[in-house]
Design a protein around this motif. Structure first.
Motif, PDB file in Angstrom:
ATOM      1  N   TRP A   1      26.557 -13.565   0.223  1.00  0.00           N
ATOM      2  CA  TRP A   1      27.468 -13.895   1.324  1.00  0.00           C
ATOM      3  C   TRP A   1      28.636 -12.919   1.267  1.00  0.00           C
ATOM      4  N   LEU A   2      28.897 -12.201   2.348  1.00  0.00           N
ATOM      5  CA  LEU A   2      29.936 -11.176   2.371  1.00  0.00           C
ATOM      6  C   LEU A   2      31.133 -11.653   3.177  1.00  0.00           C
ATOM      7  N   ASN A   3      32.312 -11.542   2.595  1.00  0.00           N
ATOM      8  CA  ASN A   3      33.543 -11.961   3.261  1.00  0.00           C
ATOM      9  C   ASN A   3      34.092 -10.830   4.134  1.00  0.00           C
ATOM     10  N   SER A   4      35.122 -11.142   4.906  1.00  0.00           N
ATOM     11  CA  SER A   4      35.730 -10.170   5.819  1.00  0.00           C
ATOM     12  C   SER A   4      36.253  -8.947   5.071  1.00  0.00           C
ATOM     13  N   GLY A   5      36.185  -7.783   5.727  1.00  0.00           N
ATOM     14  CA  GLY A   5      36.721  -6.563   5.147  1.00  0.00           C
ATOM     15  C   GLY A   5      35.962  -6.092   3.926  1.00  0.00           C
TER      16      GLY A   5
ATOM     17  N   LEU B   1       0.815  -1.208   0.000  1.00  0.00           N
ATOM     18  CA  LEU B   1       0.000   0.000   0.000  1.00  0.00           C
ATOM     19  C   LEU B   1       0.854   1.267   0.000  1.00  0.00           C
ATOM     20  N   VAL B   2       2.168   1.078   0.236  1.00  0.00           N
ATOM     21  CA  VAL B   2       3.063   2.231   0.293  1.00  0.00           C
ATOM     22  C   VAL B   2       3.788   2.368  -1.046  1.00  0.00           C
ATOM     23  N   GLU B   3       3.624   3.485  -1.716  1.00  0.00           N
ATOM     24  CA  GLU B   3       4.302   3.722  -2.982  1.00  0.00           C
ATOM     25  C   GLU B   3       5.685   4.310  -2.724  1.00  0.00           C
ATOM     26  N   VAL B   4       6.692   3.715  -3.362  1.00  0.00           N
ATOM     27  CA  VAL B   4       8.067   4.179  -3.193  1.00  0.00           C
ATOM     28  C   VAL B   4       8.575   4.653  -4.542  1.00  0.00           C
ATOM     29  N   ALA B   5       8.850   5.931  -4.660  1.00  0.00           N
ATOM     30  CA  ALA B   5       9.281   6.506  -5.936  1.00  0.00           C
ATOM     31  C   ALA B   5      10.775   6.327  -6.165  1.00  0.00           C
ATOM     32  N   ASP B   6      11.566   6.436  -5.103  1.00  0.00           N
ATOM     33  CA  ASP B   6      13.019   6.358  -5.220  1.00  0.00           C
ATOM     34  C   ASP B   6      13.552   5.184  -4.411  1.00  0.00           C
ATOM     35  N   GLU B   7      14.695   4.671  -4.866  1.00  0.00           N
ATOM     36  CA  GLU B   7      15.335   3.587  -4.130  1.00  0.00           C
ATOM     37  C   GLU B   7      15.910   4.114  -2.815  1.00  0.00           C
ATOM     38  N   VAL B   8      15.758   3.302  -1.783  1.00  0.00           N
ATOM     39  CA  VAL B   8      16.321   3.604  -0.465  1.00  0.00           C
ATOM     40  C   VAL B   8      17.510   2.672  -0.269  1.00  0.00           C
ATOM     41  N   PHE B   9      18.687   3.230   0.068  1.00  0.00           N
ATOM     42  CA  PHE B   9      19.894   2.418   0.152  1.00  0.00           C
ATOM     43  C   PHE B   9      20.304   2.140   1.593  1.00  0.00           C
ATOM     44  N   ASN B  10      20.790   0.925   1.811  1.00  0.00           N
ATOM     45  CA  ASN B  10      21.461   0.528   3.054  1.00  0.00           C
ATOM     46  C   ASN B  10      22.877   0.091   2.701  1.00  0.00           C
ATOM     47  N   LYS B  11      23.729   0.028   3.711  1.00  0.00           N
ATOM     48  CA  LYS B  11      25.098  -0.465   3.511  1.00  0.00           C
ATOM     49  C   LYS B  11      25.424  -1.454   4.628  1.00  0.00           C
ATOM     50  N   LEU B  12      25.930  -2.627   4.244  1.00  0.00           N
ATOM     51  CA  LEU B  12      26.386  -3.610   5.217  1.00  0.00           C
ATOM     52  C   LEU B  12      27.910  -3.591   5.215  1.00  0.00           C
ATOM     53  N   ILE B  13      28.493  -3.296   6.376  1.00  0.00           N
ATOM     54  CA  ILE B  13      29.944  -3.172   6.511  1.00  0.00           C
ATOM     55  C   ILE B  13      30.443  -4.349   7.349  1.00  0.00           C
ATOM     56  N   VAL B  14      31.222  -5.230   6.726  1.00  0.00           N
ATOM     57  CA  VAL B  14      31.753  -6.408   7.419  1.00  0.00           C
ATOM     58  C   VAL B  14      33.215  -6.137   7.760  1.00  0.00           C
TER      59      VAL B  14
ATOM     60  N   GLU C   1      34.737  -8.700  -1.130  1.00  0.00           N
ATOM     61  CA  GLU C   1      34.425  -9.989  -1.754  1.00  0.00           C
ATOM     62  C   GLU C   1      33.036 -10.462  -1.340  1.00  0.00           C
ATOM     63  N   ALA C   2      32.306 -11.025  -2.313  1.00  0.00           N
ATOM     64  CA  ALA C   2      30.971 -11.540  -2.038  1.00  0.00           C
ATOM     65  C   ALA C   2      30.630 -12.647  -3.020  1.00  0.00           C
ATOM     66  N   TYR C   3      29.805 -13.574  -2.532  1.00  0.00           N
ATOM     67  CA  TYR C   3      29.238 -14.625  -3.375  1.00  0.00           C
ATOM     68  C   TYR C   3      27.760 -14.308  -3.571  1.00  0.00           C
ATOM     69  N   PHE C   4      27.305 -14.306  -4.815  1.00  0.00           N
ATOM     70  CA  PHE C   4      25.933 -13.927  -5.146  1.00  0.00           C
ATOM     71  C   PHE C   4      25.143 -15.122  -5.660  1.00  0.00           C
TER      72      PHE C   4
END
Length: 248
Positions: free
Chosen positions: A79-83, A49-62, A104-107
């Motif tokens: 899957w996110l590797n160290s650093g 029910l909520v319209e989202v016009a723009d992308e909202v970004f997050n960041k995961l820091i390992v 580094e990441a596995y997708f």
């Protein structure tokens, strides 16, 4: 050895430590974020029910000595590797799915007619639904992409040529001389880290130590620079102490 831990930066700029402690967070656009006891961040389908016009970004820091898993809004698991730093939309609302990787990441990309792009410091990787590993650390001498299933198209930002990878092949870009190689290799050499193992084949000691430094959050000093070029092959479980590997 390292463990499941990371820092989640929300769109507001707030940074939340995450580990294996369960918690639920809320984001703009009605997106719900679950932190699971298994060490995973999961993004749930937002309120229709909520319209989202723009992308909202997050960041995961390992950090060094950590690793983490994130399931994106479209079902893609990463899957996110160290650093590693991984910046991504909490909700895909544009004509293509774009994420940004340092490290580094596995997708395992959810299949969709909407193309998926992984953008690193040196590479642009395009895919519609497949499984692959990308490694692009600032301190490493080379950048790699290893395809496990499906098909990806890789190109460097400083070059026009595009490389189409088939399953079991690895794209290598050597930073110092700009050379590119695509060859068939054992994928476990590049994805063993996400299975809880280290695996090396004829690898320089300095390159091995770069990987160990990130996982054990340590540094190495060389009494003699010639030691950096010694080559080793072997395998070991990641949950063992650094002493175990050094004795080997």
């Amino acid at each position: 050895p390292g463990s499941s831990r990371a820092y989640l930066q929300l769109s507001s700029g707030e940074i939340v430590p995450v580990s294996t402690e369960e918690k639920i967070l809320k984001e703009k656009g009605g997106t719900s974020i679950t932190i699971s006891s298994a060490g995973e961040v999961l993004y749930h389908v937002r309120d229709s029910l909520v319209e989202v016009a723009d992308e909202v970004f997050n960041k995961l820091i390992v950090p060094r000595g950590g690793e983490f898993v994130v399931t994106l809004d479209d079902g893609t698991r990463v899957w996110l590797n160290s650093g590693t730093e991984f910046r991504y939309p909490t909700n895909f609302v544009t004509e293509q799915r774009e994420v940004y990787l340092k490290g580094e990441a596995y997708f395992d990309v959810a299949k969709s007619a909407v193309p998926f792009f992984v953008k690193t410091t040196n590479l642009n990787v395009r895919v519609t639904g497949t499984s692959f590993n990308v490694s692009d650390y600032l301190e490493d001498r080379r950048v790699t992409t290893t395809l496990i299933e499906g098909q990806v198209i890789v190109n460097r930002y400083d070059g026009e040529e595009k490389y189409v990878l088939e399953p079991g092949s690895t794209f290598k870009y050597i930073k110092c001389d700009g050379k590119v190689k695509v060859k068939e290799e054992d994928p476990e050499l590049y994805i063993s880290w996400m299975h809880g193992k280290f695996k090396f084949e004829n690898m320089r000691l300095e390159d091995i130590m770069c990987k160990l430094n990130r996982w054990y959050d340590c540094t190495v000093e060389y009494a003699d620079d010639s030691l950096r070029d010694l080559r080793f092959s072997g395998a070991a479980e990641k949950d063992r102490s650094a002493n175990y590997l050094l004795e080997m």
